[in-house]
Write a protein that holds these residues in place. Sequence first.
Motif, mmCIF file in Angstrom:
data_model
loop_
_atom_site.group_PDB
_atom_site.id
_atom_site.type_symbol
_atom_site.label_atom_id
_atom_site.label_comp_id
_atom_site.label_asym_id
_atom_site.label_seq_id
_atom_site.Cartn_x
_atom_site.Cartn_y
_atom_site.Cartn_z
ATOM 1 N N GLU A 31 1.214 -1.419 -0.256
ATOM 2 C CA GLU A 31 -0.469 0.044 0.344
ATOM 3 C C GLU A 31 0.871 1.123 0.045
ATOM 4 N N ILE A 32 0.522 2.209 -0.394
ATOM 5 C CA ILE A 32 0.842 4.115 -0.290
ATOM 6 C C ILE A 32 -0.375 4.355 0.796
ATOM 7 N N LEU A 33 0.200 4.368 2.131
ATOM 8 C CA LEU A 33 -0.474 4.981 2.493
ATOM 9 C C LEU A 33 -0.243 6.852 3.107
ATOM 10 N N GLY A 34 -0.598 7.724 3.018
ATOM 11 C CA GLY A 34 -0.403 9.056 2.956
ATOM 12 C C GLY A 34 -0.891 9.526 4.060
ATOM 13 N N LEU A 35 -0.103 9.904 5.019
ATOM 14 C CA LEU A 35 0.094 10.569 6.480
ATOM 15 C C LEU A 35 -0.158 12.463 6.170
ATOM 16 N N ILE A 36 -2.163 12.915 6.288
ATOM 17 C CA ILE A 36 -1.497 14.668 5.886
ATOM 18 C C ILE A 36 -2.363 14.875 7.712
ATOM 19 N N GLY A 37 -2.273 16.768 7.523
ATOM 20 C CA GLY A 37 -1.946 17.255 8.802
ATOM 21 C C GLY A 37 -1.896 18.495 8.666
ATOM 22 N N VAL A 213 -4.355 9.218 5.999
ATOM 23 C CA VAL A 213 -4.788 8.813 7.514
ATOM 24 C C VAL A 213 -4.594 10.275 7.901
ATOM 25 N N VAL A 214 -5.371 11.131 8.936
ATOM 26 C CA VAL A 214 -5.344 12.349 9.471
ATOM 27 C C VAL A 214 -5.192 12.518 10.207
ATOM 28 N N LEU A 215 -4.056 13.497 10.357
ATOM 29 C CA LEU A 215 -3.788 13.458 12.110
ATOM 30 C C LEU A 215 -4.577 15.376 12.572
ATOM 31 N N HIS A 216 -4.193 15.331 13.352
ATOM 32 C CA HIS A 216 -5.252 17.150 13.743
ATOM 33 C C HIS A 216 -4.659 17.187 15.378
ATOM 34 N N PHE A 217 -3.647 17.905 15.911
ATOM 35 C CA PHE A 217 -3.185 18.371 17.616
ATOM 36 C C PHE A 217 -3.490 17.019 17.928
ATOM 37 N N GLY A 218 -2.275 16.147 17.467
ATOM 38 C CA GLY A 218 -2.121 14.515 17.471
ATOM 39 C C GLY A 218 -2.823 13.489 17.762
ATOM 40 N N TRP A 219 -4.413 13.627 17.357
ATOM 41 C CA TRP A 219 -5.538 12.723 16.886
ATOM 42 C C TRP A 219 -5.523 12.175 16.163
ATOM 43 N N LYS A 220 -6.316 10.717 15.901
ATOM 44 C CA LYS A 220 -6.488 11.352 14.082
ATOM 45 C C LYS A 220 -7.769 11.403 13.811
ATOM 46 N N ILE A 221 -7.810 11.881 13.347
ATOM 47 C CA ILE A 221 -9.088 13.039 13.132
ATOM 48 C C ILE A 221 -10.250 12.358 11.490
ATOM 49 N N ALA A 222 -9.371 11.417 10.569
ATOM 50 C CA ALA A 222 -10.275 10.778 9.304
ATOM 51 C C ALA A 222 -8.960 9.189 9.244
#
Lengths: 261, 337
Positions: A31-37, A213-222
């Motif tokens: 897989e190619i997983l994008g990690l954004i935020g 996978v989306v991170l925001h302030f340390g949390w996974k939000i989506a």
Amino acid sequence: MEDILVVENVTKRFGGLVANNKVSFSMKRGEILGLIGPNGAGKTTLFNVITGVYRPDEGRVIFKGEDITGKPPHVITRKGIAKTHQIVKPFNDMTVLENAMVGALFGKRARQITIGEAKEIAYQSLELVGLAEKAEEFAVKLTLRQKKMLELARALSAEPELLLLDEVLAGLNPKEIEEALEIIKKVKEERDLSIIMIEHVMHAVMNIADRIVVLHFGWKIAEGTPEEVANNPEVITAYLGDPRYALRFVKRKGGEGDGSS
Amino acid sequence: MAGKESTLSHYLKSPTLLIIVFVVLGILVARILGMSTLDTLMTIMYFMGIALSLNIIMGFAGYVSFGHAVFLGLGGYAYVLLVYFIKPLADLQNVGLGLGAFVVAVLAGLFAAAVAASVGAAVLRLRGAFFAIATIGLDFTALYLMKAIVPELNPEQFFGAQIILPADKIVEKDIVFNAMFLTLVILLAVNYYIRKSPFGVGLTAIKEDEDAAEVLGVPTTMFKIIAFTLAGFFTGMVGALFSLNGGGVDETLFNLGHSIDMIVMIVIGGLGTVLGPVVGSLIYFELYDLLLVHYPGVNLIILGIIVAIVVLFFPEGLIGLLRKYKVMGMRLRDLLE
């Protein structure tokens, strides 16, 4: 297909700051997983937890079924995870080839290969990323784009199964981004890699990633496919503030959110 | 670099090895033909020895051990105390034209290495100036320990931290020469081997960027401790034979001046190579001698100014400077390792 990487409930605190808060996700081999935020979301911290640079306060990292939480980085590298640095860290006083040789000598096949073999592996990696003709130059003389590619070649020389790319596209112009994306696709096919990429260049990551996978302030939000994530109101809020205004903004811009924040 | 053509012919083409062999033979020939006094040759070998020892941690891994004289002192004291109190070891010194003295020096070196290995794990966590300061602290700790312990060992004979070996426990200078010569040859071989090995590549990566090296799989902590231990071991051996040559040991062996000697020689010659400390120690010895003869009194001031100029304008040292150039299409960098 088996999960190559499972991140379970990872929490990492720096004093009062929670950089990663109970983050969990898993990814399949190939897989190619994008990690954004947005900036400060904890993406690089998460990479550092996976590669062993930081030990998480809670949670586990499982690579190919094995718990690798808290193992030192060099051990994890040998197990088959390689990483490129967001801020390029070439060994300036070494040639480009020697830089890549370090990856080969201490990577997956550490202690099993000779200097000569390492040289060959290093050269192949340089060819793959288009740096072969610079092999004998000192790393300090490279341009930013070339240094980014050297980071990639060095990581590839370790012959990893899982490659972590920390903003390899940042600072590149549109043409260079296209080239770099082609190289990443080619590398993935040829080396049968799984890739996690942290990226701010949205259209690029939306284009290349299977899942995001989306991170925001340390949390996974989506988490989901690029389309799912792009239409997730929480993600839009995280990036742009109030979703109503954000949607209007995105529409006015023609939909292509190049959301480098 | 040893590539596919790592055959004899490849190594013969490498001037590094040729220069090393030339230097070694030069010392031997000068000795046999009596071209130089024994003391001069001993001093040259001593300088070269300490520079090559420190090179392992400072030149390759980039850790400036400012208190490295501690291992000189520990090796010296270990040696002198061993032959002073253990009769068989004192007798062993005379066995085999210097081989016996060499073996006792190995024991003294092992003591220094043990100290290096045990403190290395702690002090090598520090970087840059903090590491340098920690090693200076180590130097002073060892110095004051010796000052406290040595007089207790034999209150009638030992004056302060000074120990003078009685006549039946010292050996002919020829024998010391042979033992020191053997040590130097091994030191050169070890330096050369490290330079050409994956271990050496790893140390260079640590010098360039330790965090990147660790993430690329270099076991940085282990490599640093091994390098520091080797550097301590060989410095200890040189200190041991230097003390034997002087017929005893005193606290001046812990002087920071010795550390500065080592560092300056490596810097003049060039960091990160084998030839650097070799060439650097020869230049340093000549300068030291020349200035002492012609400008007594201000010799160290002039030396200091020269060193400052080198550091300011040629921080990569002589070999480092030459490595940048090409001669007849050949990059000197590939030749001067």
